[in-house]
Motif scaffolding. Structure first.
Motif, PDB file in Angstrom:
ATOM      1  N   PRO A  26      11.393   0.289  -9.359  1.00 46.11           N
ATOM      2  CA  PRO A  26      10.132   0.480 -10.102  1.00 46.11           C
ATOM      3  C   PRO A  26       9.074   1.118  -9.190  1.00 46.11           C
ATOM      4  N   VAL A  27       8.363   2.085  -9.722  1.00 44.18           N
ATOM      5  CA  VAL A  27       7.395   2.841  -8.908  1.00 44.18           C
ATOM      6  C   VAL A  27       6.118   2.020  -8.731  1.00 44.18           C
ATOM      7  N   LEU A  28       5.704   1.843  -7.482  1.00 47.45           N
ATOM      8  CA  LEU A  28       4.487   1.075  -7.181  1.00 47.45           C
ATOM      9  C   LEU A  28       3.278   2.007  -7.128  1.00 47.45           C
ATOM     10  N   GLY A  29       2.111   1.457  -7.434  1.00 48.55           N
ATOM     11  CA  GLY A  29       0.862   2.214  -7.271  1.00 48.55           C
ATOM     12  C   GLY A  29       0.547   2.371  -5.793  1.00 48.55           C
ATOM     13  N   HIS A  30      -0.207   3.410  -5.450  1.00 49.19           N
ATOM     14  CA  HIS A  30      -0.424   3.696  -4.029  1.00 49.19           C
ATOM     15  C   HIS A  30      -1.418   2.749  -3.367  1.00 49.19           C
ATOM     16  N   LEU A  31      -2.131   1.945  -4.170  1.00 53.50           N
ATOM     17  CA  LEU A  31      -3.039   0.956  -3.576  1.00 53.50           C
ATOM     18  C   LEU A  31      -2.545  -0.472  -3.803  1.00 53.50           C
ATOM     19  N   ASP A  32      -1.385  -0.598  -4.411  1.00 51.15           N
ATOM     20  CA  ASP A  32      -0.778  -1.916  -4.628  1.00 51.15           C
ATOM     21  C   ASP A  32      -0.489  -2.552  -3.267  1.00 51.15           C
ATOM     22  N   PRO A  33      -0.920  -3.792  -3.060  1.00 52.29           N
ATOM     23  CA  PRO A  33      -0.668  -4.431  -1.756  1.00 52.29           C
ATOM     24  C   PRO A  33       0.816  -4.409  -1.385  1.00 52.29           C
ATOM     25  N   ALA A  34       1.678  -4.502  -2.395  1.00 53.19           N
ATOM     26  CA  ALA A  34       3.123  -4.481  -2.089  1.00 53.19           C
ATOM     27  C   ALA A  34       3.504  -3.116  -1.512  1.00 53.19           C
ATOM     28  N   PHE A  35       2.896  -2.049  -2.042  1.00 45.56           N
ATOM     29  CA  PHE A  35       3.192  -0.723  -1.489  1.00 45.56           C
ATOM     30  C   PHE A  35       2.595  -0.591  -0.082  1.00 45.56           C
ATOM     31  N   LEU A  36       1.377  -1.089   0.109  1.00 51.02           N
ATOM     32  CA  LEU A  36       0.741  -0.928   1.422  1.00 51.02           C
ATOM     33  C   LEU A  36       1.545  -1.646   2.513  1.00 51.02           C
ATOM     34  N   SER A  37       2.125  -2.797   2.182  1.00 54.59           N
ATOM     35  CA  SER A  37       2.925  -3.441   3.235  1.00 54.59           C
ATOM     36  C   SER A  37       4.243  -2.698   3.424  1.00 54.59           C
ATOM     37  N   LEU A  38       4.769  -2.085   2.360  1.00 53.55           N
ATOM     38  CA  LEU A  38       5.977  -1.254   2.513  1.00 53.55           C
ATOM     39  C   LEU A  38       5.683  -0.026   3.376  1.00 53.55           C
ATOM     40  N   LEU A  39       4.470   0.531   3.207  1.00 52.81           N
ATOM     41  CA  LEU A  39       4.068   1.684   4.027  1.00 52.81           C
ATOM     42  C   LEU A  39       3.950   1.267   5.505  1.00 52.81           C
ATOM     43  N   ASP A  40       3.308   0.112   5.730  1.00 49.17           N
ATOM     44  CA  ASP A  40       3.177  -0.371   7.117  1.00 49.17           C
ATOM     45  C   ASP A  40       4.558  -0.559   7.742  1.00 49.17           C
ATOM     46  N   GLU A  41       5.463  -1.121   6.957  1.00 43.71           N
ATOM     47  CA  GLU A  41       6.803  -1.380   7.492  1.00 43.71           C
ATOM     48  C   GLU A  41       7.564  -0.065   7.723  1.00 43.71           C
ATOM     49  N   THR A  42       7.331   0.899   6.842  1.00 45.34           N
ATOM     50  CA  THR A  42       7.964   2.222   7.020  1.00 45.34           C
ATOM     51  C   THR A  42       7.488   2.838   8.330  1.00 45.34           C
TER      52      THR A  42
END
Ligand code: PLP
Length: 366
Positions: A26-42
């Protein structure tokens, strides 16, 4: 139309299955906290693959070329002297891009098929602000000694910046940004990272960050603005810059996870043995390798088209009859060499065997 093809050319490799699954979540929004932690982990996973602790390590939104643009846009001011080592198409592209951002470019040409000569590059100008080179030249299948170059540049002038194009090297052969002293480096997702094209993993040293252009002539690639979103502003919190391609980042996150789970050493060894198997098999078939011995990329093998053989016809036959795509050469080598990639998920001995078997049948060399 559904096409089942094995892409062995220098273009997109077959993605790691994990990366494909990452795209279908499922596509996350770019400001969704779940996406931001995925970005940090990436970004943390990218640090591991780059061999760096650089705080500014992130995927830029665009293909590998956007990494090249971002590097020159943020590191070069009009009139700066920039030395570029050219030993193939992508060194040529660096010259073009650096010039567009106003650099006085000193190009150091090498034969295609040969690695760069760090001493010649060093001697080309006494005090350049930046020295750029391609680690893995995709147009020729050649690896150059970026670590030797970076050490020599910094020994002479600790303020000079070193830029490395790692589009075809990252996650295929060792890349050690911190150990080598590389200041700016970019890659693409579609090569050894085994993810679909669309992102440019990028890293910047503290030295390059401190010296960056305050207001580069591009808004989209202004690393200061992008940094405010990725790492937060000095006042705290993230400032929107542009909508991050969340599905692509999820895919890169998954592809990197797969690579780190396997172990970087194992991934390099897998590329090395697949490339060796391919090179040995091509030689056993009586074909001659193009890239200079000792500097060949395991992930991209270049081979001379035998006399009297129509390069294009062979490539078409491989594609249509076997579903295998190999690459043509570039420029004056367009119909004289083939470029065969074994990258990411394709860097396996069975893939090498498959292409060897199909090619030997097509060439009638069984
Ligand atoms: N640099 C190198 C060494 C490459 O191989 C490529 C693409 O193949 C690029 C830069 C440009 O990357 P892209 O085509 O993803 O923009």
């Amino acid at each position: 139309m559904l096409v089942d093809r094995l892409l062995l050319g220098p273009g997109p490799s077959n993605p790691y299955p994990e990366a494909t699954e990452g795209l279908s979540r499922p596509v996350l929004g770019h400001l969704d906290p779940a996406f931001l932690s995925l970005l940090d982990e990436t970004n943390e996973r990218l640090r591991a693959v780059w061999g760096t602790r650089n705080a500014r390590t992130l995927p830029l939104s665009g293909t590998g070329s956007i990494g090249m643009e971002a590097a020159f846009a943020n590191a070069v001011r009009p009139g700066d002297t920039v030395v570029i080592a050219v030993n193939g198409l992508f060194g040529e592209r660096m010259v073009d891009v650096a010039g567009r951002y106003g650099a006085e470019v000193v190009r150091v040409d090498h034969d295609w098929g040969a690695p760069i000569d760090p001493q010649r590059v060093l001697d080309a100008h006494p005090r350049p602000s930046l020295v750029g080179a391609v680690h893995a030249e995709t147009s020729t299948g050649v690896r150059s000694e970026i670590g030797t170059l970076a050490t020599a540049v910094h020994e002479r002038d600790p303020d000079a910046l070193v830029l490395a194009d790692c589009v075809t090297s990252l996650a295929g052969i060792p890349v050690e940004v911190d150990e080598w002293g590389v200041d700016l480096a970019y890659a693409g997702t579609q090569k050894c990272l085994g993810v679909a094209p669309g992102l440019a993993p990028f890293t910047v040293s503290e030295r390059a960050w401190q010296r960056r252009v305050a207001q580069p002539p591009t808004w989209y690639l202004d690393l200061g603005l992008i940094g405010n979103y990725v790492s937060g502003t000095e006042a705290g919190g993230r400032a929107y810059h542009h909508t991050a391609p969340t599905a692509m980042i999820a895919s890169l996150h998954a592809g990197l996870g797969r690579i780190l789970d396997e172990g970087l050493g194992e991934v390099y060894a897998r590329h090395a043995s697949a490339g060796q198997r391919l090179a040995d098999g091509l030689r056993a078939m009586g074909l001659e390798l193009f890239a200079a011995e000792g500097h060949r990329l395991p992930e991209l093998t270049t081979v001379w088209v035998p006399d009297g053989v129509d390069s294009g016809k062979v490539r078409t036959q491989l594609l249509e009859e076997y579903g295998i795509e190999i690459g043509a050469g570039v420029g004056e080598y367009a119909s004289r060499i083939w470029r065969i990639g074994l990258m990411g998920h394709n860097a396996r001995p069975d893939r090498a065997e498959l292409v060897l078997s199909a090619l030997s049948t097509v060439l009638g060399r069984r």
